[in-house]
Scaffold this active site. Structure first.
Site, PDB file in Angstrom:
ATOM      1  N   PHE A 126      12.282   2.056  -3.733  1.00  0.00           N
ATOM      2  CA  PHE A 126      11.780   2.515  -5.026  1.00  0.00           C
ATOM      3  C   PHE A 126      12.563   3.779  -5.370  1.00  0.00           C
ATOM      4  CE2 PHE A 126       8.805   4.557  -7.987  1.00  0.00           C
ATOM      5  CZ  PHE A 126       8.745   3.535  -8.904  1.00  0.00           C
ATOM      6  N   ASP A 198       7.300   5.069   3.695  1.00  0.00           N
ATOM      7  CA  ASP A 198       6.596   5.071   2.415  1.00  0.00           C
ATOM      8  C   ASP A 198       5.693   3.836   2.425  1.00  0.00           C
ATOM      9  OD1 ASP A 198       5.754   4.472  -0.171  1.00  0.00           O
ATOM     10  OD2 ASP A 198       7.594   5.195  -1.104  1.00  0.00           O
ATOM     11  N   TYR A 223      -3.383   4.760  -5.946  1.00  0.00           N
ATOM     12  CA  TYR A 223      -3.761   4.106  -7.206  1.00  0.00           C
ATOM     13  C   TYR A 223      -3.413   2.628  -7.258  1.00  0.00           C
ATOM     14  CZ  TYR A 223       1.005   5.787  -8.306  1.00  0.00           C
ATOM     15  OH  TYR A 223       2.333   6.093  -8.269  1.00  0.00           O
ATOM     16  N   LYS A 224      -2.835   2.109  -6.184  1.00  0.00           N
ATOM     17  CA  LYS A 224      -2.526   0.678  -6.154  1.00  0.00           C
ATOM     18  C   LYS A 224      -3.679  -0.066  -5.469  1.00  0.00           C
ATOM     19  CE  LYS A 224       2.452   1.658  -6.108  1.00  0.00           C
ATOM     20  NZ  LYS A 224       2.777   1.128  -7.454  1.00  0.00           N
ATOM     21  N   ARG A 371       6.841 -10.052 -10.793  1.00  0.00           N
ATOM     22  CA  ARG A 371       6.035  -9.645  -9.632  1.00  0.00           C
ATOM     23  C   ARG A 371       4.576 -10.026  -9.840  1.00  0.00           C
ATOM     24  NH1 ARG A 371       6.340  -3.466  -8.048  1.00  0.00           N
ATOM     25  NH2 ARG A 371       5.113  -3.403  -9.974  1.00  0.00           N
TER      26      ARG A 371
END
Lengths: 412, 412
Positions: A126, A198, A223-224, A371
């Site tokens: 990312f 990560d 937050y995922k 995705r």
């Protein structure tokens, strides 16, 4: 399609995680396959946020720093996130953002490996991770540098006496590939380097065993899969053995040994607290607090089992769409798969838009990846079946060619 | 006491800011003189936060990144904070915390002054500023260092060809002293150095003129006079003339020229956006959004006039308490006073505790300062009179000697 909708309904009826669905707010008419980007709202969260706003802030005001435990929150919340990471107490704090925390952790790791100056990372990571690695490398004394690998497979060739740190994502944000954390951590440490994971796309999606595998550092967001809301505070993990020597440059007063002595010089507190910088975001923390109440009732082994079943089901159902140019990018081997499925299609952007118009929310990552994230706590087998059916219809009907879906643009 | 309570009531009746009081939640029976630490809750904020939680997050989910303007928030909120700083558009963003923003700004400033390596700051600054300056100095290539002055008066002697940056607080967090921003900024820049102002204790308390005075950088928070709640996001200001060359090391994807191209290399976007790092805290921002609606109706000149009147009134009323050992530390000259009054008393801690027990909330800063903040939007002259009266009674009665108030401890 092999598995029938009726079979999916039977799987739902037998699903031990099914009761958790009632814990979440699921917008009417939506199949939400984007919980890997922003998790849905827990039903209990609005009340907890309201309480912090109206009671702790509105009525108790500054007394809440002590009486409502505001000062301690980065630690108390860290201790509650720790089990999701396979981490014993005292090694996790909740604070800042993933990027800011990564900056701290990379700077600390570089400081622990004097004489070594290379940070190795994957080119397909990312991007913000790479940008932060660049930023910290440029600033770190002694001229550290970040070197990009085509894949973690190149570690064997590239690890060397100059490697200070290896930074990898446990689950790839695009392909959903899960790396072999135990093996890679061992490999990196055998070369004398430190390992930073990560875990943004892994935490809450599968069990993570940081302590058991001797990981050095980790960062991640809430937050995922952890459902703590947009921009909720992130976390960081530092293995206990590094805490005495680790120093980080965002040395704010929350990391000071005696913050209320107001000394002009910085003295880091003993322990994980030295990775704190400044005032925590109390509203974001309130949402995390609330969603952790749910996570504390969850068996991560069940989450992982259902996650694999859901992604496997989706792959099975979309495999026949190869005739429309769809290619499954996510590894089919269970051990190499996180909780999302990425499909490649040259017109992935309009296809995703057409799907969204039908109420199936996935997302698109340039240049050609669609995705789909699978969140076991609030997604049913039947929904997965319906989503695959809708995708098939979008492709069969070619409705994605309609002008309204046709623009390639910036999407989350 | 000279001014009578009746005269205060008359002042309240004539106060042009009096209507704003209804905009805030003021706990029953409390005189809150700690808005310089944590501002009170605006009455409209719970509903705005609820809307972001239940509607933008709960119902619209990831669509809100575009449809609810989440991506743009650091900029749109920055543009709304800018007038409070005397800043034209495009120079302010809302993000992260004051400490994190100070790190970015100091690193950028050091980068703009190659060959110079000293950061000058006041020893009595809010410590986190000094700790962050230490952190960034230690990390910055070329071995920068932070040097502490006893007071800004020493600048004339210490500014030199090695001074890269001067970091000062516009209003001192303990004494409430207001520095001469125009003169000091000129003095620092005349020596070839860059000026960074921390305006945490000034923003919303008095007009600030960053552009008009050619200030280089500024940072500040929104949870004090701006009433945006505990841990609400901070802001930073970078003068437009520096934006092209300024680089900061917390180079996350929100500061990238093309964040959704997912390039592996960092390229800062043109403009103030390059000072962003990563996902903003949406809940904290919602509270700021809400309080800015109030601030946009406010005339800062009226705020300043009332602030000076309130602090002057308090000083006049507590002056006779010298007989109990109370010393007014805050400058009496209007031009040198922010919006708080600090009183020195050897037993300041128990005195403040006794006052709090009477419903008058100030706070204590070691070793001997009692701080009282005056927030013109929601504080009345009568309350100030009552607070001074209560303080007099606490001292007259010596009730602060009671055991319950006697422990010196850590307070906010």
């Amino acid at each position: 399609m092999t598995t029938t909708r009726e079979e999916c309904a039977a799987l739902d009826a037998a699903d031990p995680l099914a009761p958790f669905r009632a814990e979440f707010v699921l917008p009417e008419g939506l199949i939400y396959l984007d919980g890997n980007s922003l998790g849905v709202l827990p039903a209990r969260t609005p009340e907890r946020v309201r309480q912090v706003v109206e009671q702790e802030w509105g009525q108790q005001l500054i007394r809440s720093w002590n009486e409502a435990g505001w000062f301690a929150k980065p630690h108390t919340l860290g201790a509650r996130v720790a089990p999701l990471l396979g981490a014993a107490a005292g090694q996790v704090v909740v604070c800042d953002t993933t990027s800011v925390n990564l900056f701290k952790v990379l700077a600390a790791a570089l400081g622990l490996r004097p004489g070594r100056s290379t940070v190795l990372a994957e080119r397909a990571a990312f991007p913000t991770d790479l940008y932060i690695a660049e930023g910290v490398s440029a600033l770190a004394g002694g001229g550290a540098r970040t070197e990009l690998l085509d894949s973690a497979d190149q570690l064997a060739d590239r690890l060397g006496p100059d490697t200070a740190v290896v930074l990898l994502s446990l689950v790839d944000y695009r392909t959903g590939e899960l790396l072999d954390l135990p093996a890679i951590t061992r490999q990196v440490q055998a070369a004398g380097a430190l390992m930073v994971w990560d875990v943004c796309h892994a935490v809450g999606a599968l069990p993570i065993e940081l302590d058991a595998n001797g990981v050095d550092f980790a960062v991640g967001c809430t937050y995922k899969y952890l459902n703590s809301g947009p921009g909720s505070p992130a976390f960081l993990y530092v293995a206990e053995r590094h805490l005495a020597a680790a120093e980080q440059p965002l040395s704010g007063w929350f990391g000071h040994a005696k913050p209320f002595d107001f000394e002009p010089g910085y003295r880091p507190v003993d322990g994980i607290g030295r990775f704190l910088t400044s005032s925590p975001s109390l509203l974001g923390q309130a949402a995390l607090e609330s969603s952790l109440e749910i996570w504390e009732q969850v068996d991560l082994a069940e989450v992982r089992a259902k996650s694999l079943a859901l992604t496997e089901l989706f792959i099975e159902l979309v495999d026949p769409l190869a005739k429309y140019g769809v290619e499954v990018v996510t590894p089919r081997e269970r051990a190499r798969r996180g909780s999302q499925v990425a499909l490649r299609h040259p017109d992935g952007y309009p296809v995703v838009q057409a799907l969204i118009a039908r109420g199936v929310v996935g997302d698109f990552r340039a240049p050609d990846l669609m995705r789909f994230g699978f969140t076991p706590l609030y997604l049913s087998y039947t929904e997965v079946w319906d989503a695959a059916r809708q995708l098939a219809e979008v492709l069969e009907s070619e409705e994605w060619r309609e002008e309204q879906f046709g623009r390639r643009g910036e999407v989350t």
